[in-house]
Design a protein around this motif. Structure first.
Motif, PDB file in Angstrom:
ATOM      1  N   LEU A   1       0.829  -0.994  -0.193  1.00 27.60           N
ATOM      2  CA  LEU A   1       0.097   0.046   0.066  1.00 27.60           C
ATOM      3  C   LEU A   1       0.879   1.324   0.072  1.00 27.60           C
ATOM      4  CD1 LEU A   1      -0.114   1.431   3.133  1.00 27.60           C
ATOM      5  CD2 LEU A   1      -1.197  -0.773   3.555  1.00 27.60           C
ATOM      6  N   ASN A   2       0.407   2.242  -0.593  1.00 26.50           N
ATOM      7  CA  ASN A   2       1.057   3.490  -0.341  1.00 26.50           C
ATOM      8  C   ASN A   2       0.240   4.118   0.658  1.00 26.50           C
ATOM      9  OD1 ASN A   2       1.777   6.325  -0.887  1.00 26.50           O
ATOM     10  ND2 ASN A   2       1.500   6.093  -3.039  1.00 26.50           N
ATOM     11  N   ARG A   3       1.232   4.314   1.870  1.00 27.58           N
ATOM     12  CA  ARG A   3       0.768   4.684   3.253  1.00 27.58           C
ATOM     13  C   ARG A   3       0.603   6.400   3.057  1.00 27.58           C
ATOM     14  NH1 ARG A   3       3.990   2.473   8.095  1.00 27.58           N
ATOM     15  NH2 ARG A   3       2.420   4.116   9.040  1.00 27.58           N
ATOM     16  N   ALA A   4       1.456   7.074   2.166  1.00 27.59           N
ATOM     17  CA  ALA A   4       1.169   8.519   1.916  1.00 27.59           C
ATOM     18  C   ALA A   4      -0.305   8.872   1.272  1.00 27.59           C
ATOM     19  CB  ALA A   4       2.147   8.978   1.225  1.00 27.59           C
ATOM     20  N   ALA A   5      -0.697   8.073   0.261  1.00 26.36           N
ATOM     21  CA  ALA A   5      -1.618   8.393  -0.542  1.00 26.36           C
ATOM     22  C   ALA A   5      -2.973   7.989   0.480  1.00 26.36           C
ATOM     23  CB  ALA A   5      -1.749   7.611  -1.767  1.00 26.36           C
ATOM     24  N   LEU A   6      -2.700   6.851   1.197  1.00 25.61           N
ATOM     25  CA  LEU A   6      -3.972   6.739   2.064  1.00 25.61           C
ATOM     26  C   LEU A   6      -3.954   7.419   3.209  1.00 25.61           C
ATOM     27  CD1 LEU A   6      -5.858   4.081   2.814  1.00 25.61           C
ATOM     28  CD2 LEU A   6      -3.753   3.377   4.376  1.00 25.61           C
ATOM     29  N   LEU A   7      -3.215   7.888   3.800  1.00 25.20           N
ATOM     30  CA  LEU A   7      -2.986   9.060   4.853  1.00 25.20           C
ATOM     31  C   LEU A   7      -3.754  10.364   4.396  1.00 25.20           C
ATOM     32  CD1 LEU A   7      -2.596   9.804   7.799  1.00 25.20           C
ATOM     33  CD2 LEU A   7      -0.300  10.676   7.107  1.00 25.20           C
ATOM     34  N   ASN A   8      -3.368  10.758   3.143  1.00 27.49           N
ATOM     35  CA  ASN A   8      -3.995  11.970   2.422  1.00 27.49           C
ATOM     36  C   ASN A   8      -5.406  11.769   2.159  1.00 27.49           C
ATOM     37  OD1 ASN A   8      -1.578  13.422   2.545  1.00 27.49           O
ATOM     38  ND2 ASN A   8      -1.143  12.757   0.431  1.00 27.49           N
ATOM     39  N   GLU A   9      -5.671  10.580   1.535  1.00 27.17           N
ATOM     40  CA  GLU A   9      -7.266  10.123   1.217  1.00 27.17           C
ATOM     41  C   GLU A   9      -8.098  10.424   2.509  1.00 27.17           C
ATOM     42  OE1 GLU A   9      -8.019   6.685  -1.112  1.00 27.17           O
ATOM     43  OE2 GLU A   9      -6.296   7.249  -2.395  1.00 27.17           O
ATOM     44  N   ARG A  10      -7.621   9.678   3.718  1.00 30.99           N
ATOM     45  CA  ARG A  10      -8.044   9.822   5.036  1.00 30.99           C
ATOM     46  C   ARG A  10      -8.338  11.134   5.659  1.00 30.99           C
ATOM     47  NH1 ARG A  10     -11.965   8.784   7.882  1.00 30.99           N
ATOM     48  NH2 ARG A  10     -11.822   8.473   9.905  1.00 30.99           N
ATOM     49  N   LEU A  11      -7.278  11.873   5.419  1.00 33.40           N
ATOM     50  CA  LEU A  11      -7.305  13.361   6.076  1.00 33.40           C
ATOM     51  C   LEU A  11      -8.288  14.231   5.224  1.00 33.40           C
ATOM     52  CD1 LEU A  11      -3.461  13.883   6.589  1.00 33.40           C
ATOM     53  CD2 LEU A  11      -5.362  13.537   8.466  1.00 33.40           C
TER      54      LEU A  11
END
Length: 50
Positions: A17-27
């Motif tokens: 998984l792309n943690r940065a993309a996942l975090l940005n989507e969640r934020l």
């Protein structure tokens, strides 16, 4: 998606998984939810509360 074999003849699935993309989507989702709640708290009049 990477597929591989273990040494005992079974198979396994490696998920990445792309943690940065996942975090940005969640934020972004949390930000939108906050904006919606602020609008509802102000009666939908578009005035920001403090």
């Amino acid at each position: 998606m990477n597929l591989g074999l273990d040494l005992q003849g079974g198979s396994y699935l490696l998920l990445e998984l792309n943690r940065a993309a996942l975090l940005n989507e969640r934020l972004e989702s949390v930000r939108k939810q906050g904006a919606t709640h602020r609008r509802l708290d102000n009666g939908g009049n578009g005035v920001r509360g403090r």
